[in-house]
Every structure is written in structure tokens, then in C-alpha cells.
Design a protein around this motif. Structure first.
Motif, PDB file in Angstrom:
ATOM      1  N   ASP A   1      -8.644   8.349 -16.787  1.00 53.54           N
ATOM      2  CA  ASP A   1      -8.344   9.769 -17.026  1.00 53.54           C
ATOM      3  C   ASP A   1      -7.911  10.304 -15.648  1.00 53.54           C
ATOM      4  O   ASP A   1      -7.948   9.895 -14.682  1.00 53.54           O
ATOM      5  N   ILE A   2      -7.169  11.483 -15.741  1.00 51.98           N
ATOM      6  CA  ILE A   2      -6.345  11.948 -14.756  1.00 51.98           C
ATOM      7  C   ILE A   2      -6.941  13.436 -14.701  1.00 51.98           C
ATOM      8  O   ILE A   2      -6.526  14.287 -15.920  1.00 51.98           O
ATOM      9  N   SER A   3      -6.844  14.086 -13.646  1.00 50.54           N
ATOM     10  CA  SER A   3      -7.325  15.615 -13.497  1.00 50.54           C
ATOM     11  C   SER A   3      -5.905  16.177 -13.003  1.00 50.54           C
ATOM     12  O   SER A   3      -4.974  15.560 -12.524  1.00 50.54           O
ATOM     13  N   PRO A   4      -6.014  17.585 -13.437  1.00 48.58           N
ATOM     14  CA  PRO A   4      -4.785  18.423 -12.910  1.00 48.58           C
ATOM     15  C   PRO A   4      -4.659  18.318 -11.267  1.00 48.58           C
ATOM     16  O   PRO A   4      -5.718  18.321 -10.651  1.00 48.58           O
ATOM     17  N   ILE A   5      -3.601  18.677 -10.839  1.00 53.46           N
ATOM     18  CA  ILE A   5      -3.619  18.927  -9.311  1.00 53.46           C
ATOM     19  C   ILE A   5      -4.369  20.301  -8.992  1.00 53.46           C
ATOM     20  O   ILE A   5      -3.945  21.288  -9.580  1.00 53.46           O
ATOM     21  N   LYS A   6      -5.098  20.084  -7.686  1.00 55.09           N
ATOM     22  CA  LYS A   6      -5.546  21.198  -7.311  1.00 55.09           C
ATOM     23  C   LYS A   6      -5.942  21.176  -5.701  1.00 55.09           C
ATOM     24  O   LYS A   6      -6.427  19.980  -5.461  1.00 55.09           O
ATOM     25  N   ASN A   7      -5.319  22.267  -5.064  1.00 54.31           N
ATOM     26  CA  ASN A   7      -5.765  21.890  -3.613  1.00 54.31           C
ATOM     27  C   ASN A   7      -5.064  20.927  -3.142  1.00 54.31           C
ATOM     28  O   ASN A   7      -5.404  20.197  -2.053  1.00 54.31           O
ATOM     29  N   GLY A   8      -3.596  20.488  -3.530  1.00 55.25           N
ATOM     30  CA  GLY A   8      -2.825  19.226  -3.039  1.00 55.25           C
ATOM     31  C   GLY A   8      -3.668  17.891  -3.390  1.00 55.25           C
ATOM     32  O   GLY A   8      -2.887  16.984  -2.822  1.00 55.25           O
TER      33      GLY A   8
ATOM     34  N   VAL B   1       0.989  -1.170  -0.029  1.00 50.23           N
ATOM     35  CA  VAL B   1       0.162   0.040  -0.160  1.00 50.23           C
ATOM     36  C   VAL B   1       0.906   1.181  -0.108  1.00 50.23           C
ATOM     37  O   VAL B   1       1.639   1.523   0.790  1.00 50.23           O
ATOM     38  N   ASP B   2       0.825   2.018  -1.157  1.00 50.58           N
ATOM     39  CA  ASP B   2       1.730   3.330  -1.261  1.00 50.58           C
ATOM     40  C   ASP B   2       0.981   4.488  -0.601  1.00 50.58           C
ATOM     41  O   ASP B   2       1.473   5.076   0.108  1.00 50.58           O
ATOM     42  N   THR B   3      -0.452   4.379  -0.613  1.00 52.24           N
ATOM     43  CA  THR B   3      -1.106   5.688  -0.186  1.00 52.24           C
ATOM     44  C   THR B   3      -2.673   4.931  -0.085  1.00 52.24           C
ATOM     45  O   THR B   3      -2.857   4.002  -0.663  1.00 52.24           O
ATOM     46  N   THR B   4      -3.810   5.899   0.183  1.00 53.06           N
ATOM     47  CA  THR B   4      -4.826   5.585   0.227  1.00 53.06           C
ATOM     48  C   THR B   4      -5.510   6.698  -0.715  1.00 53.06           C
ATOM     49  O   THR B   4      -5.037   7.961  -0.765  1.00 53.06           O
ATOM     50  N   ALA B   5      -6.821   6.427  -1.039  1.00 50.28           N
ATOM     51  CA  ALA B   5      -7.442   7.431  -1.874  1.00 50.28           C
ATOM     52  C   ALA B   5      -8.930   7.461  -1.500  1.00 50.28           C
ATOM     53  O   ALA B   5      -9.300   6.536  -0.969  1.00 50.28           O
ATOM     54  N   VAL B   6      -9.764   8.562  -1.613  1.00 53.49           N
ATOM     55  CA  VAL B   6     -11.046   8.575  -1.311  1.00 53.49           C
ATOM     56  C   VAL B   6     -12.031   8.436  -2.665  1.00 53.49           C
ATOM     57  O   VAL B   6     -11.820   9.161  -3.639  1.00 53.49           O
ATOM     58  N   LEU B   7     -12.949   7.790  -2.437  1.00 57.13           N
ATOM     59  CA  LEU B   7     -13.996   7.334  -3.786  1.00 57.13           C
ATOM     60  C   LEU B   7     -15.217   9.002  -3.502  1.00 57.13           C
ATOM     61  O   LEU B   7     -15.524   9.093  -2.461  1.00 57.13           O
ATOM     62  N   CYS B   8     -14.713   9.681  -4.600  1.00 57.64           N
ATOM     63  CA  CYS B   8     -15.613  10.902  -4.596  1.00 57.64           C
ATOM     64  C   CYS B   8     -16.921  10.845  -5.606  1.00 57.64           C
ATOM     65  O   CYS B   8     -17.695  11.477  -5.533  1.00 57.64           O
ATOM     66  N   GLN B   9     -16.983   9.747  -6.471  1.00 56.68           N
ATOM     67  CA  GLN B   9     -18.052   9.980  -7.342  1.00 56.68           C
ATOM     68  C   GLN B   9     -18.163   8.406  -7.900  1.00 56.68           C
ATOM     69  O   GLN B   9     -17.139   7.793  -8.452  1.00 56.68           O
ATOM     70  N   MET B  10     -19.334   7.777  -8.229  1.00 57.28           N
ATOM     71  CA  MET B  10     -19.735   6.624  -9.100  1.00 57.28           C
ATOM     72  C   MET B  10     -20.755   7.114  -9.972  1.00 57.28           C
ATOM     73  O   MET B  10     -21.689   7.453  -9.791  1.00 57.28           O
TER      74      MET B  10
ATOM     75  N   SER C   1      -3.685  12.437  -3.141  1.00 50.59           N
ATOM     76  CA  SER C   1      -2.580  13.206  -2.666  1.00 50.59           C
ATOM     77  C   SER C   1      -1.933  13.529  -3.910  1.00 50.59           C
ATOM     78  O   SER C   1      -1.256  12.396  -4.506  1.00 50.59           O
ATOM     79  N   ASP C   2      -1.575  14.708  -4.011  1.00 53.27           N
ATOM     80  CA  ASP C   2      -0.516  15.284  -5.121  1.00 53.27           C
ATOM     81  C   ASP C   2       0.890  14.541  -4.995  1.00 53.27           C
ATOM     82  O   ASP C   2       1.394  14.465  -5.958  1.00 53.27           O
ATOM     83  N   LYS C   3       1.370  13.963  -4.069  1.00 52.95           N
ATOM     84  CA  LYS C   3       2.437  13.296  -4.069  1.00 52.95           C
ATOM     85  C   LYS C   3       2.521  12.239  -4.946  1.00 52.95           C
ATOM     86  O   LYS C   3       3.908  11.873  -5.534  1.00 52.95           O
ATOM     87  N   TRP C   4       1.509  11.616  -5.432  1.00 52.19           N
ATOM     88  CA  TRP C   4       1.697  10.302  -6.189  1.00 52.19           C
ATOM     89  C   TRP C   4       1.390  10.705  -7.766  1.00 52.19           C
ATOM     90  O   TRP C   4       1.177   9.864  -8.474  1.00 52.19           O
ATOM     91  N   TYR C   5       1.177  11.839  -7.998  1.00 49.74           N
ATOM     92  CA  TYR C   5       0.783  12.388  -9.565  1.00 49.74           C
ATOM     93  C   TYR C   5       1.612  11.912 -10.417  1.00 49.74           C
ATOM     94  O   TYR C   5       1.329  11.363 -11.457  1.00 49.74           O
ATOM     95  N   ARG C   6       2.991  12.119 -10.185  1.00 52.36           N
ATOM     96  CA  ARG C   6       3.902  11.819 -10.961  1.00 52.36           C
ATOM     97  C   ARG C   6       4.014  10.082 -11.535  1.00 52.36           C
ATOM     98  O   ARG C   6       4.471   9.908 -12.426  1.00 52.36           O
ATOM     99  N   TYR C   7       3.452   9.391 -10.601  1.00 52.86           N
ATOM    100  CA  TYR C   7       3.073   7.875 -10.756  1.00 52.86           C
ATOM    101  C   TYR C   7       2.034   7.511 -11.466  1.00 52.86           C
ATOM    102  O   TYR C   7       1.970   6.342 -11.980  1.00 52.86           O
ATOM    103  N   CYS C   8       1.074   8.374 -11.921  1.00 53.78           N
ATOM    104  CA  CYS C   8       0.057   7.973 -12.411  1.00 53.78           C
ATOM    105  C   CYS C   8      -0.319   8.628 -13.871  1.00 53.78           C
ATOM    106  O   CYS C   8       0.092   9.767 -14.241  1.00 53.78           O
ATOM    107  N   ILE C   9      -0.367   7.851 -14.627  1.00 52.79           N
ATOM    108  CA  ILE C   9      -0.477   8.304 -16.300  1.00 52.79           C
ATOM    109  C   ILE C   9      -1.758   7.655 -16.832  1.00 52.79           C
ATOM    110  O   ILE C   9      -2.332   6.680 -16.469  1.00 52.79           O
ATOM    111  N   GLU C  10      -2.336   8.586 -17.721  1.00 52.32           N
ATOM    112  CA  GLU C  10      -3.662   8.143 -18.376  1.00 52.32           C
ATOM    113  C   GLU C  10      -3.438   7.019 -19.282  1.00 52.32           C
ATOM    114  O   GLU C  10      -2.424   6.777 -20.005  1.00 52.32           O
ATOM    115  N   LYS C  11      -4.302   5.925 -18.957  1.00 49.84           N
ATOM    116  CA  LYS C  11      -4.003   4.522 -19.631  1.00 49.84           C
ATOM    117  C   LYS C  11      -2.975   3.769 -19.020  1.00 49.84           C
ATOM    118  O   LYS C  11      -2.650   2.747 -19.487  1.00 49.84           O
TER     119      LYS C  11
END
Length: 138
Positions: A76-83, A29-38, A52-62
Motif C-alpha cells: 500500500d502507498i499513502s498520499p504525499i504529506k509534508n514532503g 541505493v536510490d535513497t533511504t527510508a525510515v521504518l515508522c511502524q511494525m 521522500s516525495d521525490k521517489w513517489y512516482r516510482y512506487c506503485i501499489e503491488k
């Protein structure tokens, strides 16, 4: 944090000589995430997670990511906003039926394991990138 009797995802280890049909999931487990929408899409379901934005660099579309131990593809990935940033995952009916993702509710936390290949690449390239950024000694 799961109560006794909760469903979890388990998969047998892959032997080295077998065909790999996903990505390498180690079970860490590197981190946790929260389900925002289904959002239902026909027979499939789109899940949106905030990370968390700390993990952004490891996530790529597809690219690959493991959520609660399930090897999945980032839609899909959204841009970083508010951390934080969000990742969208499309869940096909089979995955919905054979995993515990169908038990999730908005606001639930999930375990995230980013793709180990990205972490290895970063580590292997770090020394060379540092050398490129050093002031010239001429």
C-alpha cells in the motif's frame, strides 16, 4: 553506517538465461527510508516506511521495490504529506527468517532501490512528453 558484524542481505547474481522470480535489483541505493511502524499480522509482519516525495512516482501499489537489497512488493502507498509518503510492505515468515529485516527497529534507516523499469520508462518517454507540452506552431 552499519557497525562491524552487522547482518546484511547478499544474493548471488542471476545469469541471463535463468528464470527471474522477482524484479531486477541492481544493488544501487536510490535513497533511504525510515521504518515508522511494525505491525504483526498472524505469522507475517507489516512494515511501514516513510520515503521522500521525490521517489513517489516510482512506487506503485503491488509494484516492486528493494529494501536493503531485498526484492519486495509494495502492499500500500499513502498520499504525499509534508514532503513524504509511506509504503507498506508485508513480510512473510520465510523472508523474516532469512533476511535482516527482523533486526530492524522503529526509527531505523534502510536503503531503497526503486524499480529500474520505471526509471527507464520515464527517461524514454520524457522527450515525447516535452513535445506534447510545447506550444503549437500553427
Amino acid at each position: 553506517a552499519l557497525p562491524a558484524g552487522s547482518s546484511i542481505n547478499l544474493e548471488r547474481a542471476l545469469k541471463a538465461e535463468m528464470r527471474l522470480s522477482g524484479h531486477i535489483v541492481q544493488g544501487h541505493v536510490d535513497t533511504t527510508a525510515v521504518l515508522c511502524q511494525m505491525t504483526p499480522h498472524g505469522n507475517s509482519c507489516e512494515l511501514l516506511f516513510e520515503v521522500s516525495d521525490k521517489w513517489y512516482r516510482y512506487c506503485i501499489e503491488k509494484g516492486s521495490i528493494a529494501i536493503d537489497g531485498i526484492s519486495l512488493t509494495i502492499n500500500d502507498i499513502s498520499p504525499i504529506k509534508n514532503g513524504t509518503f509511506s509504503i507498506s510492505i508485508m513480510i512473510i515468515p520465510h523472508t523474516w527468517q532469512v533476511t535482516n529485516l527482523s533486526h530492524l527497529n522503529v526509527g531505523d534507516s534502510v536503503n531503497i532501490e526503486v524499480d529500474i523499469l520505471g526509471k527507464y520508462m520515464e527517461k524514454l518517454c520524457a522527450h515525447h512528453l516535452e513535445k506534447l507540452n510545447e506550444p503549437s506552431k500553427h
